[in-house]
Design a protein around this motif. Sequence first.
Motif, PDB file in Angstrom:
ATOM      1  N   ILE A 152     -10.518   3.020   3.710  1.00 40.76           N
ATOM      2  CA  ILE A 152      -9.269   3.734   3.452  1.00 40.76           C
ATOM      3  C   ILE A 152      -8.848   4.454   4.739  1.00 40.76           C
ATOM      4  O   ILE A 152      -9.664   5.124   5.377  1.00 40.76           O
ATOM      5  CB  ILE A 152      -9.418   4.773   2.327  1.00 40.76           C
ATOM      6  N   ALA A 153      -7.590   4.325   5.090  1.00 42.04           N
ATOM      7  CA  ALA A 153      -7.024   5.073   6.220  1.00 42.04           C
ATOM      8  C   ALA A 153      -6.197   6.226   5.671  1.00 42.04           C
ATOM      9  O   ALA A 153      -5.429   6.044   4.726  1.00 42.04           O
ATOM     10  CB  ALA A 153      -6.159   4.173   7.089  1.00 42.04           C
ATOM     11  N   ILE A 154      -6.373   7.396   6.252  1.00 41.71           N
ATOM     12  CA  ILE A 154      -5.568   8.560   5.878  1.00 41.71           C
ATOM     13  C   ILE A 154      -4.820   9.028   7.121  1.00 41.71           C
ATOM     14  O   ILE A 154      -5.431   9.270   8.163  1.00 41.71           O
ATOM     15  CB  ILE A 154      -6.440   9.696   5.314  1.00 41.71           C
ATOM     16  N   ASP A 183      -8.005  -1.304   3.329  1.00 38.04           N
ATOM     17  CA  ASP A 183      -7.639  -1.756   1.993  1.00 38.04           C
ATOM     18  C   ASP A 183      -6.473  -0.950   1.426  1.00 38.04           C
ATOM     19  O   ASP A 183      -5.639  -1.499   0.710  1.00 38.04           O
ATOM     20  CB  ASP A 183      -8.844  -1.647   1.052  1.00 38.04           C
ATOM     21  N   ARG A 184      -6.457   0.339   1.719  1.00 34.48           N
ATOM     22  CA  ARG A 184      -5.374   1.206   1.270  1.00 34.48           C
ATOM     23  C   ARG A 184      -5.106   2.264   2.349  1.00 34.48           C
ATOM     24  O   ARG A 184      -5.987   2.594   3.140  1.00 34.48           O
ATOM     25  CB  ARG A 184      -5.705   1.910  -0.060  1.00 34.48           C
ATOM     26  N   ILE A 185      -3.876   2.808   2.313  1.00 34.08           N
ATOM     27  CA  ILE A 185      -3.484   3.861   3.253  1.00 34.08           C
ATOM     28  C   ILE A 185      -2.936   5.041   2.454  1.00 34.08           C
ATOM     29  O   ILE A 185      -2.162   4.857   1.511  1.00 34.08           O
ATOM     30  CB  ILE A 185      -2.394   3.361   4.233  1.00 34.08           C
ATOM     31  N   ILE A 186      -3.369   6.240   2.828  1.00 30.34           N
ATOM     32  CA  ILE A 186      -2.804   7.456   2.247  1.00 30.34           C
ATOM     33  C   ILE A 186      -2.013   8.159   3.338  1.00 30.34           C
ATOM     34  O   ILE A 186      -2.539   8.476   4.408  1.00 30.34           O
ATOM     35  CB  ILE A 186      -3.889   8.393   1.690  1.00 30.34           C
ATOM     36  N   MET A 187      -0.751   8.384   3.077  1.00 29.06           N
ATOM     37  CA  MET A 187       0.127   9.057   4.032  1.00 29.06           C
ATOM     38  C   MET A 187       0.207  10.535   3.666  1.00 29.06           C
ATOM     39  O   MET A 187       0.778  10.912   2.639  1.00 29.06           O
ATOM     40  CB  MET A 187       1.509   8.403   4.011  1.00 29.06           C
ATOM     41  N   THR A 224       0.441   8.338 -10.003  1.00 19.79           N
ATOM     42  CA  THR A 224      -0.491   7.631  -9.110  1.00 19.79           C
ATOM     43  C   THR A 224      -0.268   7.929  -7.635  1.00 19.79           C
ATOM     44  O   THR A 224      -1.128   7.625  -6.819  1.00 19.79           O
ATOM     45  CB  THR A 224      -0.380   6.116  -9.316  1.00 19.79           C
ATOM     46  N   PHE A 225       0.893   8.484  -7.278  1.00 16.52           N
ATOM     47  CA  PHE A 225       1.262   8.763  -5.881  1.00 16.52           C
ATOM     48  C   PHE A 225       1.407   7.494  -5.048  1.00 16.52           C
ATOM     49  O   PHE A 225       1.396   7.540  -3.816  1.00 16.52           O
ATOM     50  CB  PHE A 225       0.252   9.711  -5.217  1.00 16.52           C
ATOM     51  N   GLN A 226       1.550   6.352  -5.725  1.00 21.98           N
ATOM     52  CA  GLN A 226       1.762   5.091  -5.017  1.00 21.98           C
ATOM     53  C   GLN A 226       3.227   5.002  -4.586  1.00 21.98           C
ATOM     54  O   GLN A 226       4.131   5.332  -5.334  1.00 21.98           O
ATOM     55  CB  GLN A 226       1.411   3.924  -5.929  1.00 21.98           C
ATOM     56  N   THR A 227       3.445   4.559  -3.357  1.00 23.44           N
ATOM     57  CA  THR A 227       4.799   4.407  -2.835  1.00 23.44           C
ATOM     58  C   THR A 227       5.367   3.056  -3.251  1.00 23.44           C
ATOM     59  O   THR A 227       4.774   2.346  -4.060  1.00 23.44           O
ATOM     60  CB  THR A 227       4.796   4.506  -1.298  1.00 23.44           C
ATOM     61  N   SER A 228       6.492   2.694  -2.659  1.00 28.98           N
ATOM     62  CA  SER A 228       7.095   1.394  -2.957  1.00 28.98           C
ATOM     63  C   SER A 228       6.245   0.240  -2.437  1.00 28.98           C
ATOM     64  O   SER A 228       6.452  -0.905  -2.815  1.00 28.98           O
ATOM     65  CB  SER A 228       8.501   1.309  -2.358  1.00 28.98           C
ATOM     66  N   SER A 229       5.276   0.552  -1.575  1.00 29.98           N
ATOM     67  CA  SER A 229       4.310  -0.452  -1.120  1.00 29.98           C
ATOM     68  C   SER A 229       3.013  -0.261  -1.890  1.00 29.98           C
ATOM     69  O   SER A 229       2.445   0.839  -1.882  1.00 29.98           O
ATOM     70  CB  SER A 229       4.029  -0.301   0.381  1.00 29.98           C
ATOM     71  N   PRO A 230       2.502  -1.282  -2.577  1.00 31.61           N
ATOM     72  CA  PRO A 230       1.275  -1.134  -3.368  1.00 31.61           C
ATOM     73  C   PRO A 230       0.068  -0.697  -2.554  1.00 31.61           C
ATOM     74  O   PRO A 230      -0.888  -0.154  -3.111  1.00 31.61           O
ATOM     75  CB  PRO A 230       1.061  -2.545  -3.953  1.00 31.61           C
ATOM     76  N   ALA A 276       1.110   8.369  -0.957  1.00 31.73           N
ATOM     77  CA  ALA A 276       1.591   9.530  -0.208  1.00 31.73           C
ATOM     78  C   ALA A 276       1.356  10.797  -1.020  1.00 31.73           C
ATOM     79  O   ALA A 276       1.493  10.803  -2.249  1.00 31.73           O
ATOM     80  CB  ALA A 276       3.079   9.394   0.123  1.00 31.73           C
ATOM     81  N   CYS A 277       0.981  11.889  -0.334  1.00 34.35           N
ATOM     82  CA  CYS A 277       0.730  13.152  -1.014  1.00 34.35           C
ATOM     83  C   CYS A 277       0.926  14.311  -0.047  1.00 34.35           C
ATOM     84  O   CYS A 277       0.971  14.121   1.173  1.00 34.35           O
ATOM     85  CB  CYS A 277      -0.683  13.188  -1.609  1.00 34.35           C
TER      86      CYS A 277
END
Length: 447
Positions: free
Chosen positions: A130-132, A214-218, A397-403, A407-408
Amino acid sequence: MINVLIDENFEEVTPRLLKASAIEEANRCLYCFDAPCMRACPTTINVPSFIKKIASSNLKGSAKVILEANPMGASCARVCPTEELCEGACVLQKDEKPIKIGALQRYATDWLKEQNISLFKRGAANGHKIAIIGSGPAGLSAARELCRLGYEVTIFEAEKQAGGLSQHGIVSFRLPQEVVEWEVDQVRQLGATILTGKRVGIDVTCTELLERFDRIIMAIGMGEVPHLNIEGEKLEGVLDAIDFVKTTKRKPLPMNIQGKKVVVIGAGNTAIDAATCAIRLGAAHVKILYRRTANEMTAYPFEYEFAKQEGIEFQWLTMPKKIMGNMDGKVVGIECVHMNLMDRYDQQDVLIEVENSNFIVQADVVIRAIGQRRHVDFINEMNLQHLNGVPSVDPITFQTSSPQIYACGDVIYGSGYGDATVVSAVQQGKDCAYALHDALQQTSEIA
């Protein structure tokens, strides 16, 4: 000698509780079963539980209760608007003084910090990365929970020091840097890799992140203070409030405002921070200008009272029109006009300039504190849907328009997603981490 005095001025303003005082205060608590203080806390800390443990001198247990719910519990003990949250909901509020919940929380977390004890462990590796983006309260909170769930977490931080708003945007006499650094280190000890001085979009591309993780948190927060869009903003002595607060944490200090007249434009918490910093740096006089009245200011009431105690003057219903300079290009004053705040039938107030009311406010330094810009260019680069720079996210879920991107924190503040507070960002970071984890489990990406 001057630097020594300035250092003293930036020491923490609120002294910690001594042991006897902490135990006495803890014993005042009624330990309510259905505690309203707990419900009022965005991170739902079990307040009666951690206070009861202080009363029995179980400080490790107390700190664990706090930090289990709030990964940034030491910071929040200092900067949370407790008068509006937990202490404001205390059942003793009506007949007595509310329990000093923030001070007790600080007492327990300070003890843990000084004992250098780590309470939590990294979970068994699950093979996912996971990238933050951003290491502020939201990013660090998400990172801690993900590390405990077994993810390989990498945090990308544009600044040279991790900590985000807590590190760079909150004055040292409210939140010492050593507290933020300890919280950052707690996340690092759980296995998170924190890469500082790495600006996504420049030092590493968005495409690279999407390919590598696998996932990114902005969790990028908000940006610089916007311009006033008036004449004279390029003069020497016109400053961004966030940048100004940041400079007070550098040694030696990059600028000298001793004996100068400082004017701060805006009346939010950041404006108060900038004004009180200026006082503590030796400014001769500090004045806050605001186009509305005290009733409309966004600063917390306790911040307003603190500023008045520091000797800061407030001038209401005042609109800057032009920053004036001398032949050397330095600020000498601000031309302003008086404003009227008119009530309309639809209950919306309207600001109207008072004709021929122009006047001059003398100033050597002008500090802009009228909110913060959004990272619109970056959000567009990530190809995310947004409204005026606020990414569109699922409220649960805080999921953006990209699965692949979540973002939080402050980056989503402003469209109904919580408050712009450290504690709200911390809770969003936690919620985001668990929502991401649940989504991966549901798609069978984690066994």
